[in-house]
Design a protein around this motif. Structure first.
Motif, PDB file in Angstrom:
ATOM      1  N   LYS A 367       0.833  -1.212   0.000  1.00  0.00           N
ATOM      2  CA  LYS A 367       0.000   0.000   0.000  1.00  0.00           C
ATOM      3  C   LYS A 367       0.863   1.255   0.000  1.00  0.00           C
ATOM      4  O   LYS A 367       0.563   2.243  -0.659  1.00  0.00           O
ATOM      5  N   THR A 368       1.967   1.192   0.766  1.00  0.00           N
ATOM      6  CA  THR A 368       2.813   2.377   0.918  1.00  0.00           C
ATOM      7  C   THR A 368       3.624   2.650  -0.334  1.00  0.00           C
ATOM      8  O   THR A 368       3.673   3.778  -0.835  1.00  0.00           O
ATOM      9  N   LEU A 369       4.282   1.610  -0.859  1.00  0.00           N
ATOM     10  CA  LEU A 369       5.196   1.807  -1.987  1.00  0.00           C
ATOM     11  C   LEU A 369       4.561   1.499  -3.337  1.00  0.00           C
ATOM     12  O   LEU A 369       5.143   1.821  -4.369  1.00  0.00           O
ATOM     13  N   GLY A 370       3.398   0.872  -3.339  1.00  0.00           N
ATOM     14  CA  GLY A 370       2.767   0.522  -4.608  1.00  0.00           C
ATOM     15  C   GLY A 370       1.595   1.401  -4.952  1.00  0.00           C
ATOM     16  O   GLY A 370       0.883   1.142  -5.909  1.00  0.00           O
ATOM     17  N   GLY A 371       1.375   2.470  -4.195  1.00  0.00           N
ATOM     18  CA  GLY A 371       0.214   3.315  -4.430  1.00  0.00           C
ATOM     19  C   GLY A 371       0.565   4.777  -4.526  1.00  0.00           C
ATOM     20  O   GLY A 371       1.502   5.178  -5.217  1.00  0.00           O
ATOM     21  N   LYS A 372      -0.160   5.607  -3.773  1.00  0.00           N
ATOM     22  CA  LYS A 372      -0.043   7.061  -3.909  1.00  0.00           C
ATOM     23  C   LYS A 372       1.323   7.584  -3.509  1.00  0.00           C
ATOM     24  O   LYS A 372       1.773   8.605  -4.030  1.00  0.00           O
ATOM     25  N   ASN A 373       1.998   6.912  -2.576  1.00  0.00           N
ATOM     26  CA  ASN A 373       3.326   7.383  -2.187  1.00  0.00           C
ATOM     27  C   ASN A 373       4.328   7.242  -3.321  1.00  0.00           C
ATOM     28  O   ASN A 373       5.357   7.916  -3.338  1.00  0.00           O
ATOM     29  N   LEU A 374       4.039   6.352  -4.253  1.00  0.00           N
ATOM     30  CA  LEU A 374       4.920   6.164  -5.408  1.00  0.00           C
ATOM     31  C   LEU A 374       4.429   6.969  -6.612  1.00  0.00           C
ATOM     32  O   LEU A 374       5.199   7.656  -7.270  1.00  0.00           O
ATOM     33  N   TYR A 375       3.131   6.888  -6.885  1.00  0.00           N
ATOM     34  CA  TYR A 375       2.578   7.485  -8.098  1.00  0.00           C
ATOM     35  C   TYR A 375       1.897   8.835  -7.865  1.00  0.00           C
ATOM     36  O   TYR A 375       1.405   9.444  -8.817  1.00  0.00           O
ATOM     37  N   GLY A 376       1.851   9.296  -6.603  1.00  0.00           N
ATOM     38  CA  GLY A 376       1.110  10.520  -6.324  1.00  0.00           C
ATOM     39  C   GLY A 376      -0.373  10.261  -6.484  1.00  0.00           C
ATOM     40  O   GLY A 376      -0.864   9.155  -6.249  1.00  0.00           O
ATOM     41  N   ASN A 377      -1.113  11.275  -6.915  1.00  0.00           N
ATOM     42  CA  ASN A 377      -2.556  11.138  -7.095  1.00  0.00           C
ATOM     43  C   ASN A 377      -2.920  10.887  -8.558  1.00  0.00           C
ATOM     44  O   ASN A 377      -4.024  11.215  -8.994  1.00  0.00           O
ATOM     45  N   SER A 378      -1.988  10.317  -9.298  1.00  0.00           N
ATOM     46  CA  SER A 378      -2.212  10.089 -10.727  1.00  0.00           C
ATOM     47  C   SER A 378      -3.394   9.164 -10.959  1.00  0.00           C
ATOM     48  O   SER A 378      -3.482   8.072 -10.385  1.00  0.00           O
ATOM     49  N   LEU A 379      -4.314   9.601 -11.812  1.00  0.00           N
ATOM     50  CA  LEU A 379      -5.435   8.753 -12.202  1.00  0.00           C
ATOM     51  C   LEU A 379      -5.051   7.795 -13.312  1.00  0.00           C
ATOM     52  O   LEU A 379      -5.672   6.739 -13.484  1.00  0.00           O
ATOM     53  N   ILE A 380      -4.047   8.181 -14.079  1.00  0.00           N
ATOM     54  CA  ILE A 380      -3.655   7.401 -15.250  1.00  0.00           C
ATOM     55  C   ILE A 380      -2.658   6.300 -14.916  1.00  0.00           C
ATOM     56  O   ILE A 380      -2.651   5.233 -15.536  1.00  0.00           O
ATOM     57  N   ALA A 381      -1.783   6.518 -13.922  1.00  0.00           N
ATOM     58  CA  ALA A 381      -0.686   5.578 -13.636  1.00  0.00           C
ATOM     59  C   ALA A 381      -1.155   4.130 -13.489  1.00  0.00           C
ATOM     60  O   ALA A 381      -0.555   3.222 -14.086  1.00  0.00           O
ATOM     61  N   PRO A 382      -2.225   3.843 -12.717  1.00  0.00           N
ATOM     62  CA  PRO A 382      -2.629   2.432 -12.587  1.00  0.00           C
ATOM     63  C   PRO A 382      -3.048   1.807 -13.916  1.00  0.00           C
ATOM     64  O   PRO A 382      -2.726   0.651 -14.189  1.00  0.00           O
ATOM     65  N   ILE A 383      -3.771   2.587 -14.748  1.00  0.00           N
ATOM     66  CA  ILE A 383      -4.207   2.055 -16.043  1.00  0.00           C
ATOM     67  C   ILE A 383      -3.000   1.818 -16.938  1.00  0.00           C
ATOM     68  O   ILE A 383      -2.901   0.802 -17.637  1.00  0.00           O
ATOM     69  N   LYS A 384      -2.060   2.754 -16.905  1.00  0.00           N
ATOM     70  CA  LYS A 384      -0.842   2.608 -17.719  1.00  0.00           C
ATOM     71  C   LYS A 384      -0.068   1.358 -17.296  1.00  0.00           C
ATOM     72  O   LYS A 384       0.463   0.626 -18.149  1.00  0.00           O
ATOM     73  N   GLU A 385      -0.002   1.084 -15.990  1.00  0.00           N
ATOM     74  CA  GLU A 385       0.729  -0.091 -15.515  1.00  0.00           C
ATOM     75  C   GLU A 385       0.115  -1.376 -16.065  1.00  0.00           C
ATOM     76  O   GLU A 385       0.827  -2.296 -16.475  1.00  0.00           O
ATOM     77  N   VAL A 386      -1.219  -1.464 -16.066  1.00  0.00           N
ATOM     78  CA  VAL A 386      -1.872  -2.657 -16.606  1.00  0.00           C
ATOM     79  C   VAL A 386      -1.639  -2.760 -18.111  1.00  0.00           C
ATOM     80  O   VAL A 386      -1.370  -3.840 -18.641  1.00  0.00           O
ATOM     81  N   LEU A 387      -1.738  -1.631 -18.807  1.00  0.00           N
ATOM     82  CA  LEU A 387      -1.495  -1.644 -20.253  1.00  0.00           C
ATOM     83  C   LEU A 387      -0.073  -2.087 -20.573  1.00  0.00           C
ATOM     84  O   LEU A 387       0.162  -2.816 -21.551  1.00  0.00           O
ATOM     85  N   GLN A 388       0.891  -1.664 -19.748  1.00  0.00           N
ATOM     86  CA  GLN A 388       2.283  -2.093 -19.956  1.00  0.00           C
ATOM     87  C   GLN A 388       2.403  -3.598 -19.801  1.00  0.00           C
ATOM     88  O   GLN A 388       3.103  -4.261 -20.582  1.00  0.00           O
ATOM     89  N   ASN A 389       1.717  -4.177 -18.817  1.00  0.00           N
ATOM     90  CA  ASN A 389       1.732  -5.630 -18.650  1.00  0.00           C
ATOM     91  C   ASN A 389       1.123  -6.316 -19.867  1.00  0.00           C
ATOM     92  O   ASN A 389       1.620  -7.353 -20.332  1.00  0.00           O
ATOM     93  N   SER A 390       0.041  -5.738 -20.395  1.00  0.00           N
ATOM     94  CA  SER A 390      -0.612  -6.315 -21.572  1.00  0.00           C
ATOM     95  C   SER A 390       0.304  -6.262 -22.788  1.00  0.00           C
ATOM     96  O   SER A 390       0.399  -7.225 -23.560  1.00  0.00           O
ATOM     97  N   VAL A 391       0.978  -5.141 -22.967  1.00  0.00           N
ATOM     98  CA  VAL A 391       1.904  -4.990 -24.100  1.00  0.00           C
ATOM     99  C   VAL A 391       3.052  -5.994 -23.980  1.00  0.00           C
ATOM    100  O   VAL A 391       3.439  -6.638 -24.973  1.00  0.00           O
TER     101      VAL A 391
END
Length: 885
Positions: A367-391
């Motif tokens: 929760k600490t290193l895999g969420g907002k403390n790492l990505y800030g309040n980005s709305l796009i970052a989680p979607i981008k991470e999944v898309l990168q896995n798909s690619v």
């Protein structure tokens, strides 16, 4: 031989008075002894193939009879057929560590996927371009370095084949078998192979793959049925338990002089005596103490003891589940307790403390290193991470199945849940390699562990290492960013080549609770796709355009954005991904399709996607200026490194430039603070940040220089001001290119190119640049963009050069400027000049130094700027003078 006096041997093969099965027992024991002789010859080459490995010869195998007897105890019974299988499995379980174990020898080994994988990795690390011949036949140095890891990876699997395999002296000679008795080989060979192979499995696989009862061979008594699981448990425990000085003799250690991690193994085992049994506990002790310099070897002993303890407990649990006798040995003294173990495995001059790095609360860490403390309040970052896995998954499947570079598809869907709530679904589907249950419950949920750097990868997809796959995912934390958007995440997946019925779903209700693993519902995984990631989201921020407009304003610090929303942010991020991505928002009705042809698509379409966050006006201007000059950055061998055009118009500020100049990591665009100069487009690059907010270009300098030189020729000079052209000339030089026809500076009342400037400098011993003082007592360089009409009407002095300046930036300031205020003639040093704020002047200064071959003498003085005399007789102007003297 000593092993013939062990309890296991005697109970299995030794005949009792009036034993009606003496002949059959002798047949089995005789077959074993002949097999032992054959195997001993095969494994004699292990030291040559596996350098620095501890003893793996027949003495190691013989010792396992003793250890097996110690662990099993007198009450544990194997019938003669099970005893033969146990002994034969001992003989071949590690025999695959020799290339002689392969009937075709080294040549056969080189044809395995494992050889190809290790060879490809070694060649790649050496900077050697891969080809099929080099992979099979690398240099002797690489061959020697990979032989051991290849054999180690294959040895257990090869063991399964050896009991029934044959060897030949010549092509026309009769086959030779390690089990010479045909009837025994045909009836028991496969069983022996499976049990031998199982020593490298986890206990769950032993329970699943091996049989509890196999009927007796037709030539043996009916009661001699075989329990594969029972034999396999004894084999794995005896094998794990054998680490003592017999495997690392002092004289052999002194002659071999093992190095690195092998030296630690040798030291650890060299000091350990044979284990003993006290009640149900195995006890290991050392013959001598471990010094502080040998602490790593002591800790290895501790790890080995923990492994033995684990095998005993797991095996006894399986034996109890089957309802058969347990081993006498149940545990190992000192396992899990270094303080206790040091009483048996002695230390001197130091004390083992169990203070290794550990994670007490992995959920909190994620929760600490895999969420907002790492990505800030980005709305796009989680979607981008999944898309990168798909690619990554699609590119891997392309490589495995030799599909074209444009193959593969991702589909992103936003839709209402359809109930009374305001929740909505975000689905991300791809047709990549997919995930088995093992991956879903392993690397996917292991924080900090990526499948791309795990051993599971090659086991799930043999030979994948040979393929030139460069995954984007490497940190193993991107999946956890999804919980920034919701607690409810479901991953439905199957391996790409399996049927729909094999699909499994891993369902999370929160990161803090255990997920549910279940069979996928009918049609839960869309047809023709391998993986679906579904988020059920309550927060409506993703659908709120004002949220994205606020992000854009903060990010770029200007207002030239319109209609900024989820779709535009995603389109910008994926604009250089070589996979087709279809987006469909069924709530707003917005949709787009990004196609995979990133290097060949129309330049205007490329700009539209790349600048999807800019206003319509910005995009129209960009297309008008750059559509004809956007070019790929390409090497001589045809590899692409990006696609871009030099930026012709000066950005308003660095933040504005960020929304035009991008670095691609695996196709996903990132901002770069390290760009060599302004451009519109994408350079390939890398990131060393887990959050991947910024990236740096990795395009080779010669490729960039070649591209920049081409850009200098493509510029339509008639459409731009001289100031713009001089600035672009400097950018070409920044990129290491040849600025060709672009103007570099102003000399003798006209602009001249960089090469013309060099020619002019060669003819001069003194060169002047026009300066001016300010009321702040600072000195500024007068540049081309601030010239008065005299410079275009009257003949300039032949030694006067005018370069571009950076606005009103100061060239000389501080104490040196104050001195100049009192004395108009002043010698100064290069360190007194503010080159950082005058990069154009710095370039001509460097050119002068290069042409003259000396560091110029620098002086500030007053001088005439024009060769023509005015009737008004103007006063000399302040100049900075560079001279050879």
């Amino acid at each position: 031989m000593e092993f013939e006096h062990t309890v296991l041997w005697k109970n299995g093969f030794q005949s009792k008075n009036k034993d009606i099965y003496t002949e059959k027992k002798n047949r089995l024991s005789g077959a074993f002894l002949r097999m032992r002789d054959n195997v001993s010859h095969l494994i004699s080459t292990v030291p040559a193939d596996c350098k620095n490995l501890t003893v793996h010869d027949v003495t190691h195998i013989d010792a396992l009879w003793e250890l097996g007897s110690l662990i099993a105890g007198d009450e544990f019974v194997l019938n003669p057929a099970e005893t033969f299988v146990f002994g034969a499995s001992l003989l071949i379980h590690d025999a695959g560590l020799s290339s002689a174990a392969f009937a075709g020898g080294l040549a056969e080994l080189k044809r395995t996927p494992e050889w190809s994988a290790f060879s490809a990795v070694a060649l790649r690390q050496s900077g050697i371009t891969l080809n099929a011949d080099l992979i099979e036949n690398p240099s002797i140095e690489i061959e020697n370095s990979i032989k051991f890891p290849v054999l180690r990876a294959l040895h257990a699997k090869q063991a399964q084949k050896m009991a029934t395999a044959h060897w030949k002296l010549r092509e026309d000679s009769d086959p030779v078998y390690i089990i010479e008795d045909v009837e025994i080989r045909n009836s028991l060979g496969s069983i022996i192979g499976r049990v031998a192979h199982s020593h490298n499995w986890d206990i769950a696989k032993v329970a699943e793959q091996l049989s509890e009862r196999l009927g007796a061979s037709t030539f043996l008594p009916s009661e001699w049925a075989i329990n594969e699981k029972k034999i396999a448990c004894l084999l794995r425990c005896a094998d794990a338990a054998h680490f003592d000085s017999r495997r690392a003799p002092t004289m052999m250690m002194a002659s071999i002089k093992p190095t690195g991690y092998s030296a630690i193994h040798w030291t650890a085992q060299n000091k350990i005596n044979k284990p003993t049994l006290n009640g149900a506990a195995l006890i290991y002790n050392s013959g001598s103490s471990f010094s502080a310099s040998e602490s790593e070897a002591w800790w290895l002993c501790y790890d080995l003891i923990n492994q033995v303890d684990k095998e005993l407990k797991n095996s006894n649990a399986l034996l109890e589940e089957m309802g058969v006798d347990l081993f006498r040995a149940q545990r190992v003294i000192g396992a899990g307790n270094p303080n206790s173990l040091k009483s048996y495995v002695k230390v001197e001059g130091w004390r083992p403390v169990q203070a290794e790095i550990k994670v007490s609360d992995p959920v909190h860490l994620a929760k600490t290193l895999g969420g907002k403390n790492l990505y800030g309040n980005s709305l796009i970052a989680p979607i981008k991470e999944v898309l990168q896995n798909s690619v990554d998954a699609i590119r891997a499947r392309r490589a495995i199945e030799d599909r074209p570079v444009s193959w593969g598809k991702i589909h992103v869907t936003v839709e209402d849940v359809g109930d009374s709530s305001q929740d909505y679904f975000l689905h991300i589907d791809d047709n990549g390699i997919g995930m088995t249950e093992r991956v879903l419950t392993g690397p996917l949920v292991d924080f900090g562990k990526s499948i791309w750097n795990s051993s599971i990868l090659s086991e799930e997809f043999p030979g994948i290492e040979v393929k030139s796959i460069r995954p984007i995912g490497k940190f193993g934390i991107g999946f956890f960013s999804l919980f920034m958007l919701t607690d409810h995440v479901t991953i439905c997946s199957k391996k790409y080549d399996s049927g729909a019925r094999e699909a499994k779903s891993l369902e999370f209700r929160s990161l803090a609770t255990r997920p549910l693993l279940r069979d996928a519902y009918p049609n839960e995984l869309p047809r023709d796709f391998s993986t679906r990631v579904t988020l059920r989201i309550s927060n409506r921020d993703l659908l709120d355009q004002s949220k994205f407009e606020l992000i854009a304003r903060k990010r770029f610090r200007d207002s030239s954005h319109s209609d900024v929303n989820l779709e535009n942010f995603l389109l910008n991020k994926i604009s250089f991904v070589d996979v087709e991505i279809e987006f469909e928002n069924r709530i707003s009705g917005k949709e787009f399709v990004h196609y995979a042809d990133v290097y060949t698509k129309n330049s205007e379409d490329f700009i539209d996607e790349l600048l999807s966050l800019r206003s319509s006006k910005d995009k129209s201007v960009a297309k008008a200026i750059y559509s004809d000059t956007i070019r790929p950055l390409k090497s001589e061998n045809g590899r692409n490194y990006g696609r871009a055009a030099l930026m012709m118009l000066e950005p308003e500020d660095s933040y504005t430039q960020e929304s035009f100049s991008f670095v691609s990591v695996g196709g996903f665009t990132h901002n770069s603070k390290l760009a060599e100069g302004p451009y519109i487009g994408v350079f390939e690059g890398e990131t060393d940040e887990a959050a991947r907010q910024f990236a740096f270009s990795t395009v080779p300098k010669d490729i960039i220089a070649k591209w920049a030189s081409e850009q200098a020729i493509l510029v339509k000079q008639s459409k731009f001001s001289k100031t713009d052209l001089m600035r672009v000339c400097n950018h070409v030089l920044d990129f290491g290119g040849d600025s060709g026809p672009l103007p570099f500076c102003f000399y003798k009342n006209k602009t001249i190119t960089y090469s013309q400037t060099r020619d002019a400098i060669e003819k001069l011993d003194r060169i002047h640049f026009h300066l001016s003082k300010t009321y702040e007592d600072s000195v500024r360089l007068n540049g081309y963009n601030a010239l008065d009409p005299h410079f275009f009407e009257f003949e300039m002095h032949e030694s006067l050069f005018i370069t571009l300046n950076n606005g009103n930036s100061t060239l000389i300031s501080g104490n040196k400027a104050l001195e100049l205020a009192r004395d108009n003639v002043q010698h100064i040093l290069p360190s007194d000049l503010n080159f950082r704020r005058h990069v154009h002047f710095e370039k001509i200064y460097q050119l002068i130094s290069k042409v003259w071959g000396v560091i110029p003498n620098i002086k500030v003085e007053r001088a005439q700027l024009f060769g023509t005399k005015f009737f008004s007789n103007p006063m000399p102007e302040l100049c900075i003078v560079l001279s050879k003297l």
